[in-house]
Design an enzyme around this catalytic site. Structure first.
Site, PDB file in Angstrom:
ATOM      1  N   LYS A  30       0.826  -1.215   0.000  1.00 36.20           N
ATOM      2  CA  LYS A  30       0.000   0.000   0.000  1.00 36.20           C
ATOM      3  C   LYS A  30       0.858   1.262   0.000  1.00 36.20           C
ATOM      4  O   LYS A  30       0.368   2.344  -0.268  1.00 36.20           O
ATOM      5  CB  LYS A  30      -0.993   0.006   1.155  1.00 36.20           C
ATOM      6  CG  LYS A  30      -0.401   0.141   2.536  1.00 36.20           C
ATOM      7  CD  LYS A  30      -1.509   0.243   3.575  1.00 36.20           C
ATOM      8  CE  LYS A  30      -0.932   0.472   4.955  1.00 36.20           C
ATOM      9  NZ  LYS A  30      -1.997   0.591   5.971  1.00 36.20           N
ATOM     10  N   ASP A  31       2.176   1.130   0.308  1.00 38.83           N
ATOM     11  CA  ASP A  31       3.073   2.294   0.266  1.00 38.83           C
ATOM     12  C   ASP A  31       3.621   2.571  -1.131  1.00 38.83           C
ATOM     13  O   ASP A  31       4.207   3.626  -1.358  1.00 38.83           O
ATOM     14  CB  ASP A  31       4.276   2.078   1.204  1.00 38.83           C
ATOM     15  CG  ASP A  31       3.882   2.083   2.674  1.00 38.83           C
ATOM     16  OD1 ASP A  31       2.799   2.612   2.993  1.00 38.83           O
ATOM     17  OD2 ASP A  31       4.656   1.551   3.490  1.00 38.83           O
ATOM     18  N   ARG A  54      -8.516   8.128   3.875  1.00 37.74           N
ATOM     19  CA  ARG A  54      -9.412   7.032   3.464  1.00 37.74           C
ATOM     20  C   ARG A  54     -10.187   6.501   4.672  1.00 37.74           C
ATOM     21  O   ARG A  54     -11.412   6.319   4.624  1.00 37.74           O
ATOM     22  CB  ARG A  54      -8.585   5.903   2.838  1.00 37.74           C
ATOM     23  CG  ARG A  54      -9.369   4.620   2.612  1.00 37.74           C
ATOM     24  CD  ARG A  54      -8.443   3.445   2.282  1.00 37.74           C
ATOM     25  NE  ARG A  54      -7.494   3.156   3.349  1.00 37.74           N
ATOM     26  CZ  ARG A  54      -7.776   2.452   4.445  1.00 37.74           C
ATOM     27  NH1 ARG A  54      -8.994   1.975   4.646  1.00 37.74           N
ATOM     28  NH2 ARG A  54      -6.851   2.226   5.355  1.00 37.74           N
ATOM     29  N   ARG A  55      -9.465   6.250   5.754  1.00 40.61           N
ATOM     30  CA  ARG A  55     -10.145   5.764   6.957  1.00 40.61           C
ATOM     31  C   ARG A  55     -11.076   6.835   7.511  1.00 40.61           C
ATOM     32  O   ARG A  55     -12.206   6.544   7.918  1.00 40.61           O
ATOM     33  CB  ARG A  55      -9.113   5.364   8.025  1.00 40.61           C
ATOM     34  CG  ARG A  55      -8.369   4.088   7.688  1.00 40.61           C
ATOM     35  CD  ARG A  55      -7.290   3.758   8.715  1.00 40.61           C
ATOM     36  NE  ARG A  55      -6.636   2.496   8.374  1.00 40.61           N
ATOM     37  CZ  ARG A  55      -5.336   2.251   8.554  1.00 40.61           C
ATOM     38  NH1 ARG A  55      -4.550   3.196   9.058  1.00 40.61           N
ATOM     39  NH2 ARG A  55      -4.821   1.080   8.220  1.00 40.61           N
ATOM     40  N   ARG A  63       0.322  10.136  13.719  1.00 42.39           N
ATOM     41  CA  ARG A  63       1.350   9.389  13.000  1.00 42.39           C
ATOM     42  C   ARG A  63       2.147   8.599  14.014  1.00 42.39           C
ATOM     43  O   ARG A  63       1.893   8.679  15.202  1.00 42.39           O
ATOM     44  CB  ARG A  63       2.279  10.347  12.249  1.00 42.39           C
ATOM     45  CG  ARG A  63       1.680  10.849  10.935  1.00 42.39           C
ATOM     46  CD  ARG A  63       2.768  11.246   9.956  1.00 42.39           C
ATOM     47  NE  ARG A  63       3.677  10.142   9.684  1.00 42.39           N
ATOM     48  CZ  ARG A  63       4.905  10.284   9.215  1.00 42.39           C
ATOM     49  NH1 ARG A  63       5.381  11.484   8.975  1.00 42.39           N
ATOM     50  NH2 ARG A  63       5.672   9.243   8.986  1.00 42.39           N
ATOM     51  N   ARG A 102       0.910   4.860  18.504  1.00 47.08           N
ATOM     52  CA  ARG A 102      -0.521   5.007  18.227  1.00 47.08           C
ATOM     53  C   ARG A 102      -1.385   4.375  19.313  1.00 47.08           C
ATOM     54  O   ARG A 102      -2.343   4.975  19.791  1.00 47.08           O
ATOM     55  CB  ARG A 102      -0.839   4.409  16.859  1.00 47.08           C
ATOM     56  CG  ARG A 102      -0.190   5.186  15.733  1.00 47.08           C
ATOM     57  CD  ARG A 102      -0.533   4.605  14.377  1.00 47.08           C
ATOM     58  NE  ARG A 102       0.315   5.190  13.335  1.00 47.08           N
ATOM     59  CZ  ARG A 102      -0.074   5.354  12.083  1.00 47.08           C
ATOM     60  NH1 ARG A 102      -1.266   4.990  11.697  1.00 47.08           N
ATOM     61  NH2 ARG A 102       0.740   5.885  11.200  1.00 47.08           N
ATOM     62  N   CYS A 104      -9.880  12.096  -9.730  1.00 44.53           N
ATOM     63  CA  CYS A 104     -10.439  12.785  -8.571  1.00 44.53           C
ATOM     64  C   CYS A 104      -9.387  12.786  -7.469  1.00 44.53           C
ATOM     65  O   CYS A 104      -8.448  12.008  -7.506  1.00 44.53           O
ATOM     66  CB  CYS A 104     -11.742  12.119  -8.085  1.00 44.53           C
ATOM     67  SG  CYS A 104     -11.530  10.639  -7.096  1.00 44.53           S
TER      68      CYS A 104
END
Length: 322
Positions: free
Chosen positions: A84-85, A132-133, A154, A160, A247
């Protein structure tokens, strides 16, 4: 590839505990298929040292650039990335030789007092650094008739989860795969169903990358490849690339394989884009035969993206998805 079989293969990795764990798993697999020693070479990336918001420092590619530069300079033989990175454009000199079997692609909630998302109180403070989240969590909360506050965070997993332990936040959202890989899945209080929160394209999957010219190594690493993972992730990333061109709202996507008994015969691709407040989501899916080639997987993603853009995704504005 250095022809001396006793010469260790150098695996470039980020220094985080999660990256080291992921790379360690791949190193073990590469030792098993090649019979050669593998040594981890730790590389610090700009994304690891910068405390700025990811969207402001260039998005996900900041974790990848230093590893790719080390590959191109010959300092390492191959590198492991979280898929995903990876930016959707692939440099010509490098090839993703393997996408091993994917881990759990879902997002996971770590909340105080063992709470699930549906049990969180109205106005709960949830930490995430991902647009997104953010978009989908707000939408999910609205569907439950409550509101949440999202707080941009972050840092590594310890940092976290620490916000929840210290009482600063009610919950944080992390990738289930990462928690599984570092042995901390017991801290998850709720796995977010992909019916409510679609993951980042490629979430839970790894990319093993090396020089395209190193044919022996490409072939050796190729033994770790999982064709179903590759087909699914390729379709998700194709959807992402096409939506990013049309978009600027954050993108979630997941391709899953549908089996009839033991036979996998179809793949369903789902995509979502939405405004950060969750007020507007464009979510569509398509189902078809499992792609048998890179081109077929790319086409599946592009077709769904075109439908989503036609359904209003093009009008949605937001920060780039991370």
């Amino acid at each position: 590839m250095n022809s001396r079989s006793d010469q260790p293969l150098r695996l470039g990795t980020r220094r985080s505990k999660l990256a080291m764990s992921q790379s360690g798993h791949v190193a073990d697999a590469v030792r098993a298929v090649t019979g050669r020693p593998v040594e981890l070479v730790e590389i610090t990336t700009y994304g690891d040292v910068s405390r700025e918001n990811l969207a402001q420092i260039g998005g996900t590619g900041v974790f990848v650039t230093a590893l790719r530069e080390a590959l191109l300079r010959g300092e390492v033989d191959f590198a492991v990335h979280s898929l995903k990175d990876l930016p959707t454009a692939q440099p010509e000199e490098l090839v993703i030789a393997a996408m091993p079997l994917r881990e759990d692609p879902r997002d996971a909630l770590v909340a105080r007092d063992g709470l699930t998302f549906e049990q969180l109180p109205d106005g709960a403070r949830i930490g995430t650094g991902s647009p997104r989240r953010t978009a989908q969590l707000h939408h999910y909360a609205r569907a439950l008739g409550k509101r949440i506050e999202t707080v941009a965070i972050r840092g590594n997993v310890d940092t976290r989860i620490g916000y929840v332990r210290d009482g600063e936040l009610d919950a944080v959202v992390l990738a289930a795969a990462g928690l599984n890989r570092i042995g901390r899945s017991d801290e998850v209080t709720d796995y977010l169903s992909v019916d409510n929160v679609l993951p980042a394209p490629g979430q839970g999957a790894l990319a093993v990358e090396c020089l395209a010219s190193d044919e022996d190594l490409v072939a050796a690493l190729g033994q770790l490849d999982d064709p179903h993972t590759r087909a699914a992730v390729t379709a998700e990333r194709s959807l992402l690339a096409a939506l990013e061109a049309g978009c600027s709202a954050p993108v979630g996507a997941l391709a899953d394989l549908l089996a009839d008994g033991q036979i996998v015969n179809e793949m369903r691709l789902r995509g979502v884009v939405g405004t950060l407040d969750g007020a507007t989501l464009v979510q569509l899916s398509t189902t078809g035969p499992v792609p048998q080639s890179y081109d077929e997987a790319m086409a599946l993603g592009r077709e769904l993206a075109d439908e989503m853009l036609a359904k209003g995704a093009a009008g949605l504005m937001g920060e780039r998805s991370l």
